[in-house]
Structure formats: structure tokens, C-alpha cells
Design an enzyme around this catalytic site. Structure first.
Site, PDB file in Angstrom:
ATOM      1  CB  ILE A  21      -0.915   0.036   1.238  1.00 21.54           C
ATOM      2  CG1 ILE A  21      -1.683  -1.276   1.388  1.00 21.54           C
ATOM      3  CG2 ILE A  21      -1.884   1.216   1.141  1.00 21.54           C
ATOM      4  CD1 ILE A  21      -2.525  -1.652   0.209  1.00 21.54           C
TER       5      ILE A  21
ATOM      6  CB  ILE B 182      -5.965  -3.564   2.732  1.00 18.51           C
ATOM      7  CG1 ILE B 182      -4.959  -4.243   1.802  1.00 18.51           C
ATOM      8  CG2 ILE B 182      -5.257  -2.643   3.721  1.00 18.51           C
ATOM      9  CD1 ILE B 182      -5.561  -5.134   0.753  1.00 18.51           C
TER      10      ILE B 182
ATOM     11  N   GLY C 163     -10.720   1.120  -2.433  1.00 19.12           N
ATOM     12  CA  GLY C 163      -9.293   1.323  -2.643  1.00 19.12           C
ATOM     13  C   GLY C 163      -8.502   0.394  -1.734  1.00 19.12           C
ATOM     14  CD  GLU C 164      -8.439   0.372   2.949  1.00 22.92           C
ATOM     15  OE1 GLU C 164      -8.436  -0.853   3.242  1.00 22.92           O
ATOM     16  OE2 GLU C 164      -8.994   1.228   3.648  1.00 22.92           O
ATOM     17  N   GLY C 165      -6.227  -1.484  -2.316  1.00 26.58           N
ATOM     18  CA  GLY C 165      -5.888  -2.777  -2.884  1.00 26.58           C
ATOM     19  C   GLY C 165      -6.866  -3.863  -2.512  1.00 26.58           C
TER      20      GLY C 165
END
Length: 336
Positions: free
Chosen positions: A71, A105, A303-305
Site C-alpha cells: 500500500i 486490506i 481502494g487500499e488494494g
């Protein structure tokens, strides 16, 4: 590990010289797939994913044992234009949450056995407001690319890159316009949930930024309109290719950063798959431009992967079936 470039042209040269898939491994994986105890094509896209992964790892019967999630976080000067529903201070607060294991995440990385690393990049020094100046100087841009490159563990066998940065959907939209064309309104969405007035203001900001930094160079577009976390993801995706590590792309912001690589060098994203389709409006259009079909569609927009991390399970399943199933000969089952 030191990044093997110190200029934008040097980075571009590395992209152009990046290795391709191992064709012997691909052929071996295809042959194995044809002998597994299942009707041809019965595992659908999982079969293609396993063969793709095998080719990039150079192993016809691979395993996934060491995934890495990285991240990157950055702050954006364009937030001064009122483009986000949240203040920039949230970026650092969320980084602390990542570091203490409290974010989504963290849970997804743990669930799928991924090592997770967090790289806040100069949070105390936001990028310049791209409506008045380039977001990053060349040295700042190179530093962010290098941070991404060196963050990748060469021993990992799968990579997910994620981001945190208040205002970064604005930067991602601007990069998408500059790199892929179209109007600001085609690419600008509500991000963290801005209202109609906020969306209009955000779209105007994107249009003004793109007009100010008119360039046909996709890496220059990333420098002038992006953010440190976008550049960090781009550097990491490029490093993964250098190490023959397959990548699962996350949502709109990650794919906008990746698009700058795809347009800089043809085939630069051949080692990547799209983890999911984000609820951010223009993500489908971005995936279409990249020629990527998402593995999942769950309405995620965190988001955040997070979407890409969830897709680790899909890829792990594909590889486990491919490498762990018996062939007809091994199982003593009649073929056909």
C-alpha cells in the site's frame, strides 16, 4: 535494493527491455491442463489464469506461496480546490490504521496469506496543486517510482498494489484523460462521495489540470497530474515485471497509474490481470482501454488494494486446481 534507474528515460528503457513470459512453461501448462481429470474447458477462465500464471513464473506446475500486498500513500495539493469529501489529514490517520492492522486490506491480506507492507511517501509534503504547477518535479517523481520499485520483494510470487491518498481519484481521473483521451467528465467520478456541486468542481479541476499540462508522454502525464502513491504503484508494477512476478491490479486509481505504463510501452501490463470492477463509474471504461476483464464484480470502491487482494483467492484457486489435480493417467480414469 537500489532501483536501476535515475531518470524518466532510464525508467522507460527498463519498461521496454522487460522480460516476457516463458513460452516453454506456457506450453507445458497447456499440455498439463489438457490431461487433467475434467472435461475440456470445465474450469472456464480458471484454466486460462493458471496457464498465464505458469508462463510468467516459468513453471508449468506452479504454486502461489508468497503473495505480497503493498500500500502506497501520498497527499495531494489539489485538495485545496475542494475536490474531496474528507480532509487530507485522513491519509496519515489511515496509514496508522494500516500499520496497526485495523483496515479492510489488513484482513484480506491475512485471509489469503499475503505479506502486507505500507509505504507512506512524504505525507508532510503534498504534491503541488496541478491546476497551477506540475504535481511533482522530476526528482520527486523518480523518487516515488524508485520507492515503488524497491518495495517489491523479489522472492514474492504474486503482487497486489493499493493506495491511500485523499484527493487521489481526482489525480487518477486527470491521468486517465491525459493518457487515454476524452473529456474530464468521462473520467471524473464521486470518489469518496462528493455531492453534485463537488462533482462539478472536481470535473472542472481535472479539465483545468489537463489543459495546463498538455503532453503526449504518458509518464510526463503521471508526473504532472498524478500523485506519489500513483507513481509508487507504477514503479512496483514495473519492478514486478522485471522479476517475473504476476500482478493483480486493483481499482480505478491503480489502473490509471498502470495505464501510464501501458501507453508508454506496448505490452507493459501483460503480466497483470484486473482483480475487480470498482463501483467508481469510469473504471469499466478504463479496463476496456487496457483490455482487461475483471475477475470479480462486487461493487467495491474502497481502494487500499482491497478488490485485488480479494482476487488473490481466485488466482490461488486456479493455480491449486491446475497444479494439484491428477491427470487422467495418474488417476487411472479413462480419458474420453
Amino acid at each position: 535494493m537500489q532501483a536501476p534507474f535515475s531518470t524518466i528515460s532510464g525508467f522507460r528503457d527498463l519498461l521496454a527491455a522487460a522480460p516476457g513470459p516463458n513460452e516453454d512453461a506456457r506450453k507445458g501448462a497447456q499440455d498439463r491442463n489438457g490431461q487433467l481429470t475434467k472435461p475440456p474447458g470445465a474450469l472456464g477462465r480458471l484454466e486460462d489464469l493458471a496457464i498465464w500464471y505458469a508462463a510468467w513464473r516459468g513453471d508449468a506446475r506452479p504454486e502461489i506461496t508468497s503473495p505480497q500486498v503493498i500500500i502506497f500513500a501520498g497527499n495531494h495539493g489539489v485538495c485545496a480546490q475542494g475536490v474531496s469529501a474528507f480532509p487530507p489529514e485522513v491519509t496519515a490517520q489511515m496509514v496508522a490504521n494500516f500499520e496497526h492492522g485495523g483496515a479492510a486490506i489488513n484482513q484480506l491480506s491475512k485471509a489469503f496469506g499475503a505479506k502486507m507492507d505500507v509505504y507512506p511517501i512524504a505525507l508532510d509534503m503534498p504534491t503541488a496543486d496541478f491546476t497551477t504547477a506540475p504535481a511533482m518535479t522530476e526528482s520527486e517523481f523518480i523518487e516515488a517510482l524508485q520507492t515503488g520499485w524497491t518495495a517489491v520483494d523479489p522472492k514474492s510470487d504474486l503482487l497486489v498494489t493499493g493506495e491511500m491518498g485523499i484527493g487521489n481519484t481526482t489525480s487518477a481521473a486527470a491521468v486517465a484523460v491525459a493518457v487515454l483521451g476524452g473529456l474530464a467528465s468521462d473520467w471524473t467520478g464521486r470518489g469518496t462521495g462528493v455531492d453534485d456541486d463537488g462533482l462539478a468542481r472536481k470535473t472542472d479541476v481535472v479539465a483545468r489540470g489537463v489543459a495546463l499540462h498538455a503532453t503526449t508522454d504518458p509518464l510526463e502525464a503521471l508526473r504532472c497530474l498524478g500523485g506519489r502513491e500513483l507513481a509508487g504503484m507504477a514503479g512496483a508494477i514495473a519492478a514486478a515485471r522485471h522479476h517475473r512476478i504476476p500482478v493483480i491490479l486493483d481499482g480505478f486509481i491503480c489502473c490509471a497509474a498502470a495505464a501510464s505504463l501501458a501507453k508508454a510501452v506496448d505490452g507493459a501490463l501483460d503480466h497483470t490481470v484486473a482483480g475487480h470492477l470498482s463501483a467508481e463509474g469510469a473504471h469499466q471504461q478504463l479496463l476496456d482501454a487496457l483490455g482487461k476483464q475483471p475477475l470479480l464484480q462486487l461493487g467495491l470502491r474502497l481502494g487500499e488494494g482491497s478488490g485485488a487482494a480479494l482476487a488473490i483467492g481466485v488466482l490461488k484457486g486456479a493455480v491449486a486446481c491446475h497444479s494439484g489435480m491428477a491427470t487422467f493417467a495418474e488417476a487411472g480414469v479413462a480419458d474420453g
